[in-house]
Motif scaffolding. Structure first.
Motif, PDB file in Angstrom:
ATOM      1  N   HIS A  41       0.830  -1.213   0.000  1.00 45.54           N
ATOM      2  CA  HIS A  41       0.000   0.000   0.000  1.00 45.54           C
ATOM      3  C   HIS A  41       0.864   1.263   0.000  1.00 45.54           C
ATOM      4  O   HIS A  41       0.489   2.277  -0.594  1.00 45.54           O
ATOM      5  CB  HIS A  41      -0.916   0.000   1.226  1.00 45.54           C
ATOM      6  N   CYS A  42       2.022   1.144   0.622  1.00 44.59           N
ATOM      7  CA  CYS A  42       2.956   2.276   0.616  1.00 44.59           C
ATOM      8  C   CYS A  42       3.479   2.521  -0.800  1.00 44.59           C
ATOM      9  O   CYS A  42       3.622   3.678  -1.234  1.00 44.59           O
ATOM     10  CB  CYS A  42       4.128   2.009   1.553  1.00 44.59           C
ATOM     11  N   GLN A  43       3.752   1.444  -1.503  1.00 39.14           N
ATOM     12  CA  GLN A  43       4.225   1.586  -2.884  1.00 39.14           C
ATOM     13  C   GLN A  43       3.161   2.216  -3.770  1.00 39.14           C
ATOM     14  O   GLN A  43       3.467   3.049  -4.629  1.00 39.14           O
ATOM     15  CB  GLN A  43       4.636   0.215  -3.416  1.00 39.14           C
ATOM     16  N   ASP A  44       1.881   1.830  -3.555  1.00 37.08           N
ATOM     17  CA  ASP A  44       0.781   2.429  -4.317  1.00 37.08           C
ATOM     18  C   ASP A  44       0.682   3.934  -4.017  1.00 37.08           C
ATOM     19  O   ASP A  44       0.459   4.750  -4.930  1.00 37.08           O
ATOM     20  CB  ASP A  44      -0.540   1.751  -3.964  1.00 37.08           C
ATOM     21  N   ALA A  45       0.843   4.277  -2.760  1.00 39.31           N
ATOM     22  CA  ALA A  45       0.769   5.682  -2.372  1.00 39.31           C
ATOM     23  C   ALA A  45       1.917   6.482  -2.985  1.00 39.31           C
ATOM     24  O   ALA A  45       1.717   7.598  -3.480  1.00 39.31           O
ATOM     25  CB  ALA A  45       0.799   5.798  -0.844  1.00 39.31           C
ATOM     26  N   PHE A  90      -2.260  13.653  17.111  1.00 42.33           N
ATOM     27  CA  PHE A  90      -3.623  13.487  16.590  1.00 42.33           C
ATOM     28  C   PHE A  90      -4.501  12.646  17.516  1.00 42.33           C
ATOM     29  O   PHE A  90      -5.640  12.345  17.193  1.00 42.33           O
ATOM     30  CB  PHE A  90      -3.583  12.867  15.191  1.00 42.33           C
ATOM     31  N   GLY A  91      -3.947  12.252  18.651  1.00 43.49           N
ATOM     32  CA  GLY A  91      -4.728  11.483  19.620  1.00 43.49           C
ATOM     33  C   GLY A  91      -4.846  10.013  19.301  1.00 43.49           C
ATOM     34  O   GLY A  91      -5.782   9.345  19.748  1.00 43.49           O
ATOM     35  N   THR A  92      -3.898   9.482  18.544  1.00 47.56           N
ATOM     36  CA  THR A  92      -3.922   8.059  18.194  1.00 47.56           C
ATOM     37  C   THR A  92      -2.554   7.428  18.504  1.00 47.56           C
ATOM     38  O   THR A  92      -1.667   8.067  19.061  1.00 47.56           O
ATOM     39  CB  THR A  92      -4.253   7.861  16.702  1.00 47.56           C
ATOM     40  N   VAL A  93      -2.410   6.176  18.101  1.00 48.27           N
ATOM     41  CA  VAL A  93      -1.156   5.439  18.295  1.00 48.27           C
ATOM     42  C   VAL A  93      -0.644   5.002  16.931  1.00 48.27           C
ATOM     43  O   VAL A  93      -1.428   4.579  16.060  1.00 48.27           O
ATOM     44  CB  VAL A  93      -1.369   4.217  19.210  1.00 48.27           C
ATOM     45  N   PHE A  94       0.670   5.134  16.730  1.00 47.91           N
ATOM     46  CA  PHE A  94       1.258   4.692  15.460  1.00 47.91           C
ATOM     47  C   PHE A  94       1.294   3.165  15.428  1.00 47.91           C
ATOM     48  O   PHE A  94       2.026   2.522  16.173  1.00 47.91           O
ATOM     49  CB  PHE A  94       2.675   5.259  15.323  1.00 47.91           C
ATOM     50  N   GLU A  95       0.466   2.614  14.521  1.00 48.66           N
ATOM     51  CA  GLU A  95       0.334   1.154  14.459  1.00 48.66           C
ATOM     52  C   GLU A  95       0.732   0.558  13.108  1.00 48.66           C
ATOM     53  O   GLU A  95       0.983  -0.648  13.015  1.00 48.66           O
ATOM     54  CB  GLU A  95      -1.110   0.738  14.773  1.00 48.66           C
ATOM     55  N   GLY A  96       0.774   1.373  12.063  1.00 44.08           N
ATOM     56  CA  GLY A  96       1.109   0.812  10.749  1.00 44.08           C
ATOM     57  C   GLY A  96       1.323   1.889   9.715  1.00 44.08           C
ATOM     58  O   GLY A  96       1.141   3.097   9.969  1.00 44.08           O
ATOM     59  N   VAL A  97       1.715   1.457   8.552  1.00 43.28           N
ATOM     60  CA  VAL A  97       2.001   2.349   7.436  1.00 43.28           C
ATOM     61  C   VAL A  97       1.115   1.941   6.249  1.00 43.28           C
ATOM     62  O   VAL A  97       0.634   0.805   6.200  1.00 43.28           O
ATOM     63  CB  VAL A  97       3.497   2.279   7.051  1.00 43.28           C
ATOM     64  N   PRO A  98       0.902   2.851   5.298  1.00 39.41           N
ATOM     65  CA  PRO A  98       1.422   4.216   5.267  1.00 39.41           C
ATOM     66  C   PRO A  98       0.631   5.159   6.200  1.00 39.41           C
ATOM     67  O   PRO A  98      -0.561   4.993   6.390  1.00 39.41           O
ATOM     68  CB  PRO A  98       1.249   4.620   3.812  1.00 39.41           C
ATOM     69  N   LEU A  99       1.323   6.134   6.722  1.00 42.79           N
ATOM     70  CA  LEU A  99       0.713   7.235   7.474  1.00 42.79           C
ATOM     71  C   LEU A  99       1.025   8.510   6.708  1.00 42.79           C
ATOM     72  O   LEU A  99       2.186   8.899   6.579  1.00 42.79           O
ATOM     73  CB  LEU A  99       1.277   7.305   8.897  1.00 42.79           C
ATOM     74  N   ILE A 100      -0.015   9.130   6.186  1.00 48.01           N
ATOM     75  CA  ILE A 100       0.147  10.328   5.353  1.00 48.01           C
ATOM     76  C   ILE A 100      -0.345  11.540   6.146  1.00 48.01           C
ATOM     77  O   ILE A 100      -1.437  11.524   6.707  1.00 48.01           O
ATOM     78  CB  ILE A 100      -0.656  10.192   4.038  1.00 48.01           C
ATOM     79  N   VAL A 101       0.466  12.576   6.159  1.00 49.20           N
ATOM     80  CA  VAL A 101       0.109  13.803   6.887  1.00 49.20           C
ATOM     81  C   VAL A 101       0.187  14.988   5.930  1.00 49.20           C
ATOM     82  O   VAL A 101       1.233  15.241   5.315  1.00 49.20           O
ATOM     83  CB  VAL A 101       1.043  14.042   8.090  1.00 49.20           C
ATOM     84  N   ILE A 102      -0.939  15.694   5.819  1.00 48.53           N
ATOM     85  CA  ILE A 102      -1.019  16.892   4.973  1.00 48.53           C
ATOM     86  C   ILE A 102      -1.532  18.028   5.852  1.00 48.53           C
ATOM     87  O   ILE A 102      -2.723  18.080   6.187  1.00 48.53           O
ATOM     88  CB  ILE A 102      -1.956  16.693   3.773  1.00 48.53           C
ATOM     89  N   GLU A 108      -4.528   7.279   7.419  1.00 47.22           N
ATOM     90  CA  GLU A 108      -3.900   5.995   7.756  1.00 47.22           C
ATOM     91  C   GLU A 108      -4.271   4.972   6.685  1.00 47.22           C
ATOM     92  O   GLU A 108      -5.453   4.698   6.471  1.00 47.22           O
ATOM     93  CB  GLU A 108      -4.364   5.534   9.135  1.00 47.22           C
ATOM     94  N   GLY A 109      -3.245   4.422   6.013  1.00 42.66           N
ATOM     95  CA  GLY A 109      -3.506   3.516   4.899  1.00 42.66           C
ATOM     96  C   GLY A 109      -3.667   4.285   3.608  1.00 42.66           C
ATOM     97  O   GLY A 109      -3.680   5.528   3.578  1.00 42.66           O
ATOM     98  N   PHE A 110      -3.815   3.526   2.515  1.00 39.92           N
ATOM     99  CA  PHE A 110      -4.022   4.165   1.209  1.00 39.92           C
ATOM    100  C   PHE A 110      -4.793   3.232   0.300  1.00 39.92           C
ATOM    101  O   PHE A 110      -4.580   2.014   0.285  1.00 39.92           O
ATOM    102  CB  PHE A 110      -2.684   4.519   0.536  1.00 39.92           C
ATOM    103  N   ALA A 111      -5.705   3.853  -0.484  1.00 37.96           N
ATOM    104  CA  ALA A 111      -6.460   3.150  -1.520  1.00 37.96           C
ATOM    105  C   ALA A 111      -6.749   4.160  -2.621  1.00 37.96           C
ATOM    106  O   ALA A 111      -6.747   5.379  -2.386  1.00 37.96           O
ATOM    107  CB  ALA A 111      -7.754   2.567  -0.944  1.00 37.96           C
ATOM    108  N   SER A 112      -6.981   3.658  -3.824  1.00 45.12           N
ATOM    109  CA  SER A 112      -7.235   4.558  -4.957  1.00 45.12           C
ATOM    110  C   SER A 112      -8.460   5.438  -4.727  1.00 45.12           C
ATOM    111  O   SER A 112      -8.556   6.544  -5.281  1.00 45.12           O
ATOM    112  CB  SER A 112      -7.414   3.732  -6.235  1.00 45.12           C
TER     113      SER A 112
END
Length: 235
Positions: A41-45, A90-102, A108-112
């Protein structure tokens, strides 16, 4: 009054001018992605952002800043630590990638299906020059965006200009009040009735009545005298 209006307009122009200056000096924002080299999913992002960077419109809106989180090096450990701090912000816990911040938004995560939402957020953040949360965490402080600074400056400027204008009006009113009081006093004196006139009339009436009484007494006395003299003659 005209001078005050010109001064008011000049101050407003000075207040709002920085907004146009900031608007003309927009810079690309940073889009952060915490990823792993083994995450599909990171590669897709990453592919999505690479294509978006080539876009004639969106390409000038952002710079992509990737952070690798897979590994044991000190640099990767620092990246993981940063991701944990960002998630905590952001009031959460880092549990996985991708994590995108804008800006102030995270994904959290990525999909088309997220593509249009991310593009919209990039454009919005660029136009408003939103706050860079990740950079603020890295530097140890979270500072307000330039847009927020301008708005604070505008609010303070309007407050001071408005306050000065109201003070000016208050002074004008204070200066006019004595003149109005004098006019009211003059009007009151003109409209007040003369209180001594009835007393004078009453005195005249009393004097006239006294004179009439005296004359009546004199007539009575003379009449009595005539009667007495006639009685003596008859004797």
């Amino acid at each position: 009054m005209k001078k005050m209006k010109y001064l008011f307009c000049a101050l407003l122009s000075l207040i709002f001018m920085p907004m146009f200056v900031f608007a003309a000096e927009k810079e690309p924002i940073n889009v952060y992605i915490f990823k792993s080299s083994t995450c599909p999913h990171c590669q897709d992002a990453m592919s999505f952002f690479s294509e978006l960077k080539e876009d004639s419109q969106y390409g000038s809106y952002f710079n992509l800043v990737p952070f690798e989180t897979n590994g044991t090096s000190s640099e990767i450990k620092e990246n993981v630590s940063l991701a944990e701090k960002v998630a905590k912000h952001f009031g959460t816990v880092f549990e996985g990638v991708p994590l995108i911040v804008i800006g102030e938004e995270r994904y959290e995560g990525f999909a088309s299906s997220m593509s249009s939402q991310i593009k919209k957020e990039i454009e919005t953040c660029y136009q408003s020059q939103c706050e860079d949360i990740v950079a603020g965490i890295q530097n140890g402080t979270l500072k307000g965006s330039s847009f927020d600074a301008v708005m604070i400056f505008v609010i303070l400027g309007v407050f001071f200009v408005g306050g000065g204008y109201f003070i000016y009006l208050a002074r004008q009113k204070t200066e006019e009040e004595p003149a109005l009081k004098k006019e009211e006093e003059l009007e009151t004196k003109v409209l007040e009735p003369v209180k001594d006139e009835p007393k004078k009339v009453a005195k005249k009436t009393t004097t006239t009545t006294t004179k009439k009484t005296t004359q009546a007494k004199k007539k009575t006395t003379s009449t009595k005298g005539k009667k007495a003299s006639e009685q003596k003659k008859n004797k």
